[in-house]
Write an enzyme that holds these catalytic residues in place. Structure first.
Site, PDB file in Angstrom:
ATOM      1  N   PRO A 120     -59.839   9.028   3.365  1.00 25.52           N
ATOM      2  CA  PRO A 120     -60.430  10.003   3.545  1.00 25.52           C
ATOM      3  C   PRO A 120     -62.012  10.200   3.019  1.00 25.52           C
ATOM      4  O   PRO A 120     -62.833  10.384   3.427  1.00 25.52           O
ATOM      5  CB  PRO A 120     -59.840  11.377   3.169  1.00 25.52           C
ATOM      6  CG  PRO A 120     -58.532  11.005   2.967  1.00 25.52           C
ATOM      7  CD  PRO A 120     -58.543   9.638   2.743  1.00 25.52           C
ATOM      8  N   TYR A 121     -62.004   9.683   1.769  1.00 23.98           N
ATOM      9  CA  TYR A 121     -63.317   9.508   0.760  1.00 23.98           C
ATOM     10  C   TYR A 121     -64.171   8.533   1.533  1.00 23.98           C
ATOM     11  O   TYR A 121     -65.352   8.915   1.972  1.00 23.98           O
ATOM     12  CB  TYR A 121     -62.931   9.267  -0.513  1.00 23.98           C
ATOM     13  CG  TYR A 121     -64.029   9.378  -1.529  1.00 23.98           C
ATOM     14  CD1 TYR A 121     -64.562  10.061  -2.029  1.00 23.98           C
ATOM     15  CD2 TYR A 121     -64.659   8.010  -1.886  1.00 23.98           C
ATOM     16  CE1 TYR A 121     -65.779  10.267  -2.752  1.00 23.98           C
ATOM     17  CE2 TYR A 121     -65.841   7.884  -2.638  1.00 23.98           C
ATOM     18  CZ  TYR A 121     -66.186   9.078  -3.231  1.00 23.98           C
ATOM     19  OH  TYR A 121     -67.250   9.147  -4.046  1.00 23.98           O
ATOM     20  N   SER A 122     -63.946   7.407   1.859  1.00 20.34           N
ATOM     21  CA  SER A 122     -64.474   6.383   2.180  1.00 20.34           C
ATOM     22  C   SER A 122     -65.107   6.811   3.629  1.00 20.34           C
ATOM     23  O   SER A 122     -66.199   6.790   3.983  1.00 20.34           O
ATOM     24  CB  SER A 122     -63.454   5.183   2.696  1.00 20.34           C
ATOM     25  OG  SER A 122     -63.290   4.541   1.286  1.00 20.34           O
TER      26      SER A 122
END
Length: 253
Positions: free
Chosen positions: A158-160
């Site tokens: 999700p962060y990437s």
């Protein structure tokens, strides 16, 4: 013959800055750097006590709120304008790491939560400040992305994904405001920094990330704040639509 340069350079006297996620970590370092160079800083953070502490140290104004709330963002910007004036410099730094693990361990809600803060929150602030920048024909937007948004990370999906979207958002904004005044939009992709987010990583994940950095260490928040300072200055008027790596060398583009 070129005109002889006259220093000092990159001064921010008379400028007003709005920095999200500025109560700690990278946002705190950015707030201090901008204030040290003459800017009046609005310290926007979910944690009101942390925002107040940073604002006190940099003679700024504390703005408690969440980038997930349009009302909070608008209230913070309105109060900043009442105190110092409208922001010419906006740094979208607020972000969360989210779920750590492979894709098959995720659900849609894990992705949704991170995108709401990291991407939609950045969009929400840009959407709020751009009309004023266009009216005044001046502005500097600096969005904090991540090398994970360029390279991807198996355990930070999700962060990437959110940070890749922030890079695209920044480039799109830069193109849309081009030629409409001295308004720029750039982003910075740090790798590993000495922040609370870094400290929250499981040690195996942290060790694997350090192993990919040619310089062999995590970066400091001050190293990123220095680049923010340049991009926030009037001297960066020809620099827009760019994504700068501050990561010790793991990404080449």
């Amino acid at each position: 013959m070129a005109e002889q340069p006259r220093g000092p350079f990159f001064k921010l006297d008379g400028k007003v800055a709005f920095v999200t996620g500025a109560g700690q970590g990278l946002g705190e370092a950015i707030a201090y750097r901008l204030a040290a160079c003459g800017a009046k800083v609005g310290v926007f953070d979910l944690d009101g006590e942390k925002a107040a502490n940073v604002a006190l140290e940099c003679s700024g104004v504390a703005l408690q709120g969440s980038v997930t709330s349009e009302e909070d963002v608008e209230r913070g910007l309105r109060y900043l304008e009442e105190q110092f004036g409208p922001p010419q410099i906006v740094v979208n730094n607020a972000g969360i790491l989210g779920h750590i693990g492979p894709c098959w361990d995720l659900d849609a809600e894990n992705m949704r939560q991170v995108m709401e803060v990291n991407l939609i929150g950045t969009f929400r602030v840009c959407h709020a400040v751009l009309p004023g920048m266009l009216e005044r024909k001046y502005g500097r937007i600096i969005n904090i992305a991540s090398v994970a948004g360029k390279e991807g990370n198996a355990d930070l999906i999700p962060y990437s994904t959110s940070k890749a979207a922030v890079i695209a958002l920044t480039k799109s904004i830069a193109k849309s405001v081009g030629g409409k005044g001295d308004i720029t939009a750039n982003c910075i992709s740090p790798a590993l920094l000495d922040t609370p987010m870094w400290e929250s990583l499981p040690k195996p994940v942290a060790d694997s990330l350090v192993a990919t950095v040619p310089v062999g260490r995590v970066g400091t928040t001050e190293e990123v704040a220095g680049l923010v300072h340049y991009l926030a200055s009037s001297e960066s008027s020809l620099t827009t639509g760019q994504c700068y790596n501050v990561n010790g060398g793991p990404a080449s583009d």
